[in-house]
Design a protein around this motif. Structure first.
Motif, PDB file in Angstrom:
ATOM      1  N   PHE A 103       4.831  -1.055  -0.162  1.00  0.00           N
ATOM      2  CA  PHE A 103       3.486  -0.965  -0.702  1.00  0.00           C
ATOM      3  C   PHE A 103       3.557  -0.274  -2.053  1.00  0.00           C
ATOM      4  CE2 PHE A 103       3.196  -0.736   3.940  1.00  0.00           C
ATOM      5  CZ  PHE A 103       2.343  -1.790   4.213  1.00  0.00           C
ATOM      6  N   GLN A 104       2.688  -0.702  -2.964  1.00  0.00           N
ATOM      7  CA  GLN A 104       2.638  -0.058  -4.267  1.00  0.00           C
ATOM      8  C   GLN A 104       1.586   1.055  -4.304  1.00  0.00           C
ATOM      9  OE1 GLN A 104       2.781  -3.825  -4.255  1.00  0.00           O
ATOM     10  NE2 GLN A 104       4.897  -3.122  -4.036  1.00  0.00           N
ATOM     11  N   TYR A 105       0.668   1.011  -3.371  1.00  0.00           N
ATOM     12  CA  TYR A 105      -0.355   2.051  -3.255  1.00  0.00           C
ATOM     13  C   TYR A 105      -0.581   2.331  -1.777  1.00  0.00           C
ATOM     14  CZ  TYR A 105      -4.899   4.398  -3.392  1.00  0.00           C
ATOM     15  OH  TYR A 105      -5.922   5.294  -3.221  1.00  0.00           O
ATOM     16  N   ILE A 106      -0.562   3.595  -1.411  1.00  0.00           N
ATOM     17  CA  ILE A 106      -0.881   3.994  -0.042  1.00  0.00           C
ATOM     18  C   ILE A 106      -1.924   5.098  -0.108  1.00  0.00           C
ATOM     19  CG2 ILE A 106      -0.033   5.017   2.104  1.00  0.00           C
ATOM     20  CD1 ILE A 106       2.696   3.821   1.509  1.00  0.00           C
ATOM     21  N   GLY A 107      -3.027   4.900   0.584  1.00  0.00           N
ATOM     22  CA  GLY A 107      -4.062   5.906   0.677  1.00  0.00           C
ATOM     23  C   GLY A 107      -4.208   6.372   2.111  1.00  0.00           C
ATOM     24  N   ALA A 108      -4.025   7.656   2.348  1.00  0.00           N
ATOM     25  CA  ALA A 108      -4.165   8.230   3.689  1.00  0.00           C
ATOM     26  C   ALA A 108      -5.497   8.956   3.762  1.00  0.00           C
ATOM     27  CB  ALA A 108      -3.009   9.176   4.004  1.00  0.00           C
ATOM     28  N   ASP A 109      -6.446   8.392   4.488  1.00  0.00           N
ATOM     29  CA  ASP A 109      -7.762   9.004   4.623  1.00  0.00           C
ATOM     30  C   ASP A 109      -7.724  10.032   5.746  1.00  0.00           C
ATOM     31  OD1 ASP A 109     -10.486   9.361   4.061  1.00  0.00           O
ATOM     32  OD2 ASP A 109     -11.057   7.995   5.681  1.00  0.00           O
TER      33      ASP A 109
ATOM     34  N   PHE B 283       5.349   8.004   2.472  1.00  0.00           N
ATOM     35  CA  PHE B 283       5.899   8.083   1.116  1.00  0.00           C
ATOM     36  C   PHE B 283       7.122   7.173   0.975  1.00  0.00           C
ATOM     37  CE2 PHE B 283       3.425  11.978   0.421  1.00  0.00           C
ATOM     38  CZ  PHE B 283       3.103  11.836  -0.912  1.00  0.00           C
ATOM     39  N   GLU B 284       7.890   7.047   2.051  1.00  0.00           N
ATOM     40  CA  GLU B 284       9.100   6.222   2.001  1.00  0.00           C
ATOM     41  C   GLU B 284       8.783   4.736   1.888  1.00  0.00           C
ATOM     42  OE1 GLU B 284      11.128   7.248   5.561  1.00  0.00           O
ATOM     43  OE2 GLU B 284      11.655   9.278   4.904  1.00  0.00           O
ATOM     44  N   ARG B 285       7.550   4.353   2.156  1.00  0.00           N
ATOM     45  CA  ARG B 285       7.167   2.931   2.071  1.00  0.00           C
ATOM     46  C   ARG B 285       6.765   2.537   0.655  1.00  0.00           C
ATOM     47  NH1 ARG B 285      10.031   1.116   4.780  1.00  0.00           N
ATOM     48  NH2 ARG B 285      10.887   3.203   4.943  1.00  0.00           N
ATOM     49  N   LEU B 286       6.701   3.479  -0.255  1.00  0.00           N
ATOM     50  CA  LEU B 286       6.320   3.181  -1.634  1.00  0.00           C
ATOM     51  C   LEU B 286       7.512   2.607  -2.387  1.00  0.00           C
ATOM     52  CD1 LEU B 286       4.211   6.310  -2.670  1.00  0.00           C
ATOM     53  CD2 LEU B 286       3.363   3.974  -2.453  1.00  0.00           C
ATOM     54  N   ARG B 287       7.439   1.338  -2.708  1.00  0.00           N
ATOM     55  CA  ARG B 287       8.469   0.721  -3.538  1.00  0.00           C
ATOM     56  C   ARG B 287       7.939  -0.603  -4.082  1.00  0.00           C
ATOM     57  NH1 ARG B 287      10.920   0.061   1.796  1.00  0.00           N
ATOM     58  NH2 ARG B 287      11.131  -2.158   2.339  1.00  0.00           N
TER      59      ARG B 287
ATOM     60  N   ARG C  34       1.823   4.624  -6.231  1.00  0.00           N
ATOM     61  CA  ARG C  34       0.875   5.727  -6.084  1.00  0.00           C
ATOM     62  C   ARG C  34       0.634   6.048  -4.618  1.00  0.00           C
ATOM     63  NH1 ARG C  34      -3.985   3.072  -9.086  1.00  0.00           N
ATOM     64  NH2 ARG C  34      -2.947   1.272  -8.147  1.00  0.00           N
ATOM     65  N   MET C  35       0.547   7.323  -4.334  1.00  0.00           N
ATOM     66  CA  MET C  35       0.188   7.817  -3.002  1.00  0.00           C
ATOM     67  C   MET C  35      -1.009   8.736  -3.186  1.00  0.00           C
ATOM     68  SD  MET C  35       1.281   7.850   0.280  1.00  0.00           S
ATOM     69  CE  MET C  35       1.156   8.858   1.776  1.00  0.00           C
ATOM     70  N   ARG C  36      -2.064   8.488  -2.442  1.00  0.00           N
ATOM     71  CA  ARG C  36      -3.261   9.313  -2.551  1.00  0.00           C
ATOM     72  C   ARG C  36      -3.649   9.801  -1.161  1.00  0.00           C
ATOM     73  NH1 ARG C  36      -1.700   8.961  -6.912  1.00  0.00           N
ATOM     74  NH2 ARG C  36      -2.760   8.286  -8.832  1.00  0.00           N
ATOM     75  N   LEU C  37      -3.871  11.098  -1.047  1.00  0.00           N
ATOM     76  CA  LEU C  37      -4.289  11.709   0.208  1.00  0.00           C
ATOM     77  C   LEU C  37      -5.694  12.265   0.041  1.00  0.00           C
ATOM     78  CD1 LEU C  37      -1.073  13.777   1.046  1.00  0.00           C
ATOM     79  CD2 LEU C  37      -1.542  11.384   1.587  1.00  0.00           C
TER      80      LEU C  37
ATOM     81  N   GLY D 154       3.442  19.009 -11.244  1.00  0.00           N
ATOM     82  CA  GLY D 154       3.340  17.599 -11.576  1.00  0.00           C
ATOM     83  C   GLY D 154       2.524  16.778 -10.604  1.00  0.00           C
ATOM     84  N   VAL D 155       2.101  17.393  -9.506  1.00  0.00           N
ATOM     85  CA  VAL D 155       1.292  16.696  -8.506  1.00  0.00           C
ATOM     86  C   VAL D 155      -0.127  17.249  -8.562  1.00  0.00           C
ATOM     87  CG1 VAL D 155       0.977  16.186  -6.054  1.00  0.00           C
ATOM     88  CG2 VAL D 155       3.275  16.290  -7.026  1.00  0.00           C
ATOM     89  N   GLY D 156      -1.091  16.374  -8.769  1.00  0.00           N
ATOM     90  CA  GLY D 156      -2.455  16.822  -8.960  1.00  0.00           C
ATOM     91  C   GLY D 156      -3.209  17.070  -7.668  1.00  0.00           C
TER      92      GLY D 156
END
Length: 206
Positions: free
Chosen positions: A63-69, A83-87, A97-100, A123-125
């Protein structure tokens, strides 16, 4: 986009419900696969991981974007796995991008707080938000609803039984200050105080 339990995605006003409003006419939804497909070729997949280990169903996926609600509802192990699925392939011009998103409390509360809030990771917002930041919600009514949550033991109602862990204030007096209390009964609670220090009984069990 993932939630800990699939039933949370399906709830009225949940992410699947919202996506039907937002994306109708813009993409095709496959209800059996819980996946939106756009004419340009992109997809939006809804996922879940009820129990630790269920996240392994996504082994081999990319996945290029993962959002964990409601991210704190997942375990630390599950979040690390996502996070390991981001590629991506080198031919895909899309940033990874990973957004929590979420609220305090849950299995990974301490992990998320340490990694993103206090002390955080360079570096992480981290973007804090309060009820007044959502223009689509009746904030005043929501705060009044919090007042109804009075299911706490009687000892927790007395200030002398508390050690204050933190105070988050805001220059706008409409925004509740949030006190984190450690009670002598061993519980932790958040108390919402509105209007220039006016201590009102807005409690939410943490």
């Amino acid at each position: 986009i993932v939630r800990r339990r699939f039933k949370d995605l399906e709830m009225p006003g949940g992410l699947i419900d919202r996506a039907l409003d937002w994306l109708k006419g813009k993409a095709h939804y496959n209800a059996q696969e819980h996946r939106w497909r756009f004419k340009e070729g992109g997809t939006l997949q809804f996922g879940y991981a009820d129990n630790e280990g269920d996240e392994r169903r996504y082994d081999g996926s990319e996945f290029q974007y993962i959002g964990a609600d409601e991210c704190c509802g997942f375990t630390e192990k599950q979040l690390v796995f996502f996070f390991e699925r981001l590629r991506r392939k080198v031919t895909i011009p899309v940033p990874l991008r990973m957004r929590l998103g979420g609220t305090p409390g849950g299995p990974s509360h301490e992990y998320v707080k340490a990694k993103y809030v206090d002390p955080g990771t360079p570096g992480v917002g981290f973007v804090p938000a309060n009820v007044w930041d959502n223009p689509h919600i009746d904030a005043t009514q929501y705060i009044e609803s919090l007042e109804q949550n009075q299911q706490i033991s009687s000892c927790c109602r007395h200030p002398e039984n508390h050690d204050i862990e933190a105070l988050k204030s805001h220059p706008d007096e409409r925004v509740p200050d949030i006190y984190i209390f450690h009670c002598t009964c061993g519980k932790k609670h958040r108390r919402f105080c509105v209007g220039g220090g006016d201590i009102r009984p807005y409690w939410e069990a943490a």
